[in-house]
Design a protein around this motif. Structure first.
Motif, PDB file in Angstrom:
ATOM      1  N   THR A  91      -4.132   9.653   3.681  1.00 26.98           N
ATOM      2  CA  THR A  91      -4.770   8.880   2.496  1.00 26.98           C
ATOM      3  C   THR A  91      -3.855   7.502   2.309  1.00 26.98           C
ATOM      4  O   THR A  91      -2.618   7.510   2.196  1.00 26.98           O
ATOM      5  N   SER A 117       0.749   5.442   1.254  1.00 28.23           N
ATOM      6  CA  SER A 117       0.236   6.458   2.036  1.00 28.23           C
ATOM      7  C   SER A 117       0.431   7.861   1.786  1.00 28.23           C
ATOM      8  O   SER A 117       1.908   8.017   1.417  1.00 28.23           O
ATOM      9  N   THR A 141      -9.450   8.027   3.013  1.00 26.50           N
ATOM     10  CA  THR A 141      -8.874   9.399   3.490  1.00 26.50           C
ATOM     11  C   THR A 141      -9.555   9.822   4.787  1.00 26.50           C
ATOM     12  O   THR A 141     -10.734   9.660   4.844  1.00 26.50           O
ATOM     13  N   HIS A 173       0.702  -1.259  -0.075  1.00 21.82           N
ATOM     14  CA  HIS A 173      -0.004  -0.014  -0.015  1.00 21.82           C
ATOM     15  C   HIS A 173       0.851   1.188  -0.075  1.00 21.82           C
ATOM     16  O   HIS A 173       2.244   1.097   0.345  1.00 21.82           O
ATOM     17  N   ASP A 192      -9.250  -1.345  -6.695  1.00 19.43           N
ATOM     18  CA  ASP A 192      -8.652  -0.189  -6.009  1.00 19.43           C
ATOM     19  C   ASP A 192      -9.347   0.349  -4.880  1.00 19.43           C
ATOM     20  O   ASP A 192     -10.468   0.335  -4.753  1.00 19.43           O
ATOM     21  N   THR A 233      -9.237   3.262  -1.556  1.00 21.61           N
ATOM     22  CA  THR A 233      -8.280   4.507  -1.118  1.00 21.61           C
ATOM     23  C   THR A 233      -9.449   4.966   0.046  1.00 21.61           C
ATOM     24  O   THR A 233     -10.506   5.130  -0.011  1.00 21.61           O
ATOM     25  N   SER A 269      -3.799   4.109  -0.075  1.00 13.99           N
ATOM     26  CA  SER A 269      -4.249   3.463  -1.158  1.00 13.99           C
ATOM     27  C   SER A 269      -3.785   2.057  -1.311  1.00 13.99           C
ATOM     28  O   SER A 269      -2.718   1.822  -1.041  1.00 13.99           O
ATOM     29  N   ASN A 270      -4.713   1.330  -1.839  1.00 10.24           N
ATOM     30  CA  ASN A 270      -4.299  -0.188  -1.998  1.00 10.24           C
ATOM     31  C   ASN A 270      -5.026  -0.670  -3.194  1.00 10.24           C
ATOM     32  O   ASN A 270      -6.069  -0.507  -3.410  1.00 10.24           O
ATOM     33  N   THR A 271      -4.540  -1.733  -3.645  1.00 12.36           N
ATOM     34  CA  THR A 271      -5.015  -2.516  -4.744  1.00 12.36           C
ATOM     35  C   THR A 271      -5.280  -3.878  -4.340  1.00 12.36           C
ATOM     36  O   THR A 271      -4.152  -4.485  -3.909  1.00 12.36           O
TER      37      THR A 271
END
Length: 94
Positions: free
Chosen positions: A41, A24, A87, A22, A83, A85, A43-45
């Motif tokens: 924030t 950040s 926040t 991930h 995906d 995300t 984010s990761n797939t």
């Protein structure tokens, strides 16, 4: 099995075990003598194999089977990566 142990005990590897690879980003919104307000924030797939690592391990024949046949629209046809995300804002006091 290290992932399962991390999830069960909440050790320092738990974020990696749950999120996998991930990224950040941190942004300071406001700072004063009491502390800071930050926007974070992450984010990761995610894919089916990322969830299955607890059972299959990493880079094992079972892991490669899941990646080949489920993650990339293999013969099962429903395993595309997604995906994600997140926040959020937080205040960090001195």
């Amino acid at each position: 099995m290290a992932d399962a142990r991390s999830i069960a005990t909440g050790d320092t590897n738990v974020a990696t075990a749950v999120l996998g690879s991930h990224s950040s980003r941190f942004e300071i919104i406001r700072a004063n003598s009491f502390g800071i307000q930050a926007r974070i924030t992450v984010s990761n797939t995610m894919s089916i194999s990322s969830f299955a690592h607890v059972a299959t391990g990493y880079n094992t024949p079972a892991d490669r089977f899941i990646q080949r046949n489920y993650d990339s629209d293999g013969f099962m046809g429903f395993g595309k990566a997604h995906d994600m995300t997140i926040t959020f804002r937080t205040v960090i006091y001195k």
